[in-house]
Design a protein around this motif. Structure first.
Motif, PDB file in Angstrom:
ATOM      1  N   UNK A  27      13.244  22.383  -0.903  1.00  0.00           N
ATOM      2  CA  UNK A  27      11.920  22.897  -1.238  1.00  0.00           C
ATOM      3  C   UNK A  27      12.012  24.094  -2.187  1.00  0.00           C
ATOM      4  N   UNK A  28      13.051  24.911  -2.061  1.00  0.00           N
ATOM      5  CA  UNK A  28      13.242  26.000  -3.014  1.00  0.00           C
ATOM      6  C   UNK A  28      13.517  25.482  -4.415  1.00  0.00           C
ATOM      7  N   UNK A  29      14.333  24.439  -4.508  1.00  0.00           N
ATOM      8  CA  UNK A  29      14.616  23.836  -5.811  1.00  0.00           C
ATOM      9  C   UNK A  29      13.368  23.198  -6.405  1.00  0.00           C
ATOM     10  N   UNK A  30      12.532  22.604  -5.569  1.00  0.00           N
ATOM     11  CA  UNK A  30      11.284  22.014  -6.036  1.00  0.00           C
ATOM     12  C   UNK A  30      10.346  23.096  -6.581  1.00  0.00           C
ATOM     13  N   UNK A  31      10.248  24.219  -5.878  1.00  0.00           N
ATOM     14  CA  UNK A  31       9.403  25.313  -6.348  1.00  0.00           C
ATOM     15  C   UNK A  31       9.891  25.889  -7.661  1.00  0.00           C
ATOM     16  N   UNK A  32      11.200  26.055  -7.801  1.00  0.00           N
ATOM     17  CA  UNK A  32      11.745  26.559  -9.059  1.00  0.00           C
ATOM     18  C   UNK A  32      11.570  25.546 -10.190  1.00  0.00           C
ATOM     19  N   UNK A  33      11.570  24.257  -9.855  1.00  0.00           N
ATOM     20  CA  UNK A  33      11.310  23.236 -10.867  1.00  0.00           C
ATOM     21  C   UNK A  33       9.893  23.349 -11.394  1.00  0.00           C
ATOM     22  N   UNK A  34       8.928  23.560 -10.506  1.00  0.00           N
ATOM     23  CA  UNK A  34       7.548  23.772 -10.952  1.00  0.00           C
ATOM     24  C   UNK A  34       7.448  24.993 -11.855  1.00  0.00           C
ATOM     25  N   UNK A  35       8.137  26.056 -11.494  1.00  0.00           N
ATOM     26  CA  UNK A  35       8.111  27.271 -12.310  1.00  0.00           C
ATOM     27  C   UNK A  35       8.723  27.010 -13.689  1.00  0.00           C
ATOM     28  N   UNK A  36       9.840  26.322 -13.729  1.00  0.00           N
ATOM     29  CA  UNK A  36      10.479  26.023 -15.014  1.00  0.00           C
ATOM     30  C   UNK A  36       9.628  25.078 -15.863  1.00  0.00           C
ATOM     31  N   UNK A  37       8.965  24.121 -15.222  1.00  0.00           N
ATOM     32  CA  UNK A  37       8.073  23.235 -15.976  1.00  0.00           C
ATOM     33  C   UNK A  37       6.916  24.009 -16.580  1.00  0.00           C
ATOM     34  N   UNK A  38       6.423  25.003 -15.857  1.00  0.00           N
ATOM     35  CA  UNK A  38       5.341  25.831 -16.380  1.00  0.00           C
ATOM     36  C   UNK A  38       5.770  26.676 -17.563  1.00  0.00           C
ATOM     37  N   UNK A  39       7.052  26.881 -17.714  1.00  0.00           N
ATOM     38  CA  UNK A  39       7.561  27.679 -18.830  1.00  0.00           C
ATOM     39  C   UNK A  39       8.094  26.821 -19.969  1.00  0.00           C
ATOM     40  N   UNK A  40       8.818  25.772 -19.652  1.00  0.00           N
ATOM     41  CA  UNK A  40       9.635  25.100 -20.650  1.00  0.00           C
ATOM     42  C   UNK A  40       9.034  23.828 -21.238  1.00  0.00           C
ATOM     43  N   UNK A  41       7.936  23.329 -20.697  1.00  0.00           N
ATOM     44  CA  UNK A  41       7.349  22.145 -21.315  1.00  0.00           C
ATOM     45  C   UNK A  41       6.921  22.468 -22.738  1.00  0.00           C
ATOM     46  N   UNK A  42       6.976  21.467 -23.592  1.00  0.00           N
ATOM     47  CA  UNK A  42       6.769  21.690 -25.021  1.00  0.00           C
ATOM     48  C   UNK A  42       5.393  22.282 -25.335  1.00  0.00           C
ATOM     49  N   UNK A  43       4.359  21.848 -24.617  1.00  0.00           N
ATOM     50  CA  UNK A  43       3.021  22.362 -24.922  1.00  0.00           C
ATOM     51  C   UNK A  43       2.822  23.784 -24.416  1.00  0.00           C
ATOM     52  N   UNK A  44       3.675  24.243 -23.482  1.00  0.00           N
ATOM     53  CA  UNK A  44       3.544  25.610 -22.973  1.00  0.00           C
ATOM     54  C   UNK A  44       4.493  26.533 -23.728  1.00  0.00           C
ATOM     55  N   UNK A  45       5.778  26.361 -23.581  1.00  0.00           N
ATOM     56  CA  UNK A  45       6.785  27.024 -24.385  1.00  0.00           C
ATOM     57  C   UNK A  45       6.833  28.541 -24.344  1.00  0.00           C
ATOM     58  N   UNK A  46       6.252  29.169 -23.351  1.00  0.00           N
ATOM     59  CA  UNK A  46       6.277  30.625 -23.229  1.00  0.00           C
ATOM     60  C   UNK A  46       6.924  30.959 -21.893  1.00  0.00           C
ATOM     61  N   UNK A  47       7.827  31.906 -21.896  1.00  0.00           N
ATOM     62  CA  UNK A  47       8.607  32.190 -20.698  1.00  0.00           C
ATOM     63  C   UNK A  47       8.136  33.430 -19.943  1.00  0.00           C
ATOM     64  N   UNK A  48       6.955  33.920 -20.215  1.00  0.00           N
ATOM     65  CA  UNK A  48       6.422  35.069 -19.493  1.00  0.00           C
ATOM     66  C   UNK A  48       6.240  34.817 -17.998  1.00  0.00           C
ATOM     67  N   UNK A  49       5.910  33.606 -17.555  1.00  0.00           N
ATOM     68  CA  UNK A  49       5.750  33.394 -16.113  1.00  0.00           C
ATOM     69  C   UNK A  49       7.026  33.588 -15.300  1.00  0.00           C
ATOM     70  N   UNK A  50       8.169  33.672 -15.946  1.00  0.00           N
ATOM     71  CA  UNK A  50       9.412  33.892 -15.203  1.00  0.00           C
ATOM     72  C   UNK A  50       9.451  35.259 -14.525  1.00  0.00           C
ATOM     73  N   UNK A  51       8.528  36.132 -14.869  1.00  0.00           N
ATOM     74  CA  UNK A  51       8.479  37.435 -14.211  1.00  0.00           C
ATOM     75  C   UNK A  51       8.109  37.324 -12.731  1.00  0.00           C
ATOM     76  N   UNK A  52       7.601  36.175 -12.299  1.00  0.00           N
ATOM     77  CA  UNK A  52       7.328  36.014 -10.871  1.00  0.00           C
ATOM     78  C   UNK A  52       8.612  35.908 -10.064  1.00  0.00           C
ATOM     79  N   UNK A  53       9.739  35.683 -10.715  1.00  0.00           N
ATOM     80  CA  UNK A  53      11.027  35.678 -10.008  1.00  0.00           C
ATOM     81  C   UNK A  53      11.287  37.036  -9.344  1.00  0.00           C
ATOM     82  N   UNK A  54      10.798  38.100  -9.956  1.00  0.00           N
ATOM     83  CA  UNK A  54      10.943  39.434  -9.363  1.00  0.00           C
ATOM     84  C   UNK A  54      10.221  39.485  -8.013  1.00  0.00           C
ATOM     85  N   UNK A  55       9.054  38.873  -7.944  1.00  0.00           N
ATOM     86  CA  UNK A  55       8.303  38.863  -6.689  1.00  0.00           C
ATOM     87  C   UNK A  55       8.994  38.016  -5.629  1.00  0.00           C
ATOM     88  N   UNK A  56       9.672  36.942  -6.053  1.00  0.00           N
ATOM     89  CA  UNK A  56      10.412  36.121  -5.099  1.00  0.00           C
ATOM     90  C   UNK A  56      11.535  36.924  -4.445  1.00  0.00           C
TER      91      UNK A  56
END
Length: 131
Positions: free
Chosen positions: A13-42
């Motif tokens: 389940x942790x890997x699944x959650x991180x996959x959702x986070x990476x998809x939110x950053x790395x998909x071609x139509x999104x392409x911005x890595x600012x959401x990775x700052x939520x890793x600090x909260x994790x």
């Protein structure tokens, strides 16, 4: 053997959650890595609970000021993790689709952290300290 199953399911389940986070950053139509700052909260979210469990006495009272303060800080960290993608999307730094994927990842990761405390946090004969 139940501990191994719990550990494997929490890892999945942790890997699944991180996959959702990476998809939110790395998909071609999104392409911005600012959401990775939520890793600090994790990383920050379990710290108040760890400190409170270490400092509080072992009485089984229903109210403990140290644990209540830790729950308050943990709640603030979790709410901030859910608020950051919304703020980024409102300021048009990320797209709303990326915000949705990051929110889904947040929900899965925080439920995984909660599951860790439920499964391995008890003081009985099976605890997380043996790992």
């Amino acid at each position: 053997m139940a501990g191994v199953k719990a550990l494997v399911s929490l890892s999945f389940s942790g890997a699944l959650g991180l996959t959702f986070l990476m998809l939110g950053c790395a998909l071609e139509q999104f392409g911005v890595y600012w959401p990775l700052f939520v890793l600090i909260f994790y990383v920050l979210s379990p710290i108040p609970t760890f400190i409170a469990r270490r400092l509080s006495d072992d009485t089984d009272s229903t109210s403990n000021a140290c644990r209540e303060l830790a729950y308050f800080f943990t709640t603030g960290i979790v709410v901030s993790a859910f608020g950051l993608p919304v703020v980024l999307a409102r300021k048009q730094i990320i797209l709303w689709g990326a915000c949705g994927l990051v929110m889904a990842g947040n929900a899965v990761i925080f439920l995984t952290i909660l599951g860790f405390f439920i499964v391995f946090g008890g003081g009985d004969d099976f605890s997380w300290e043996q790992w």
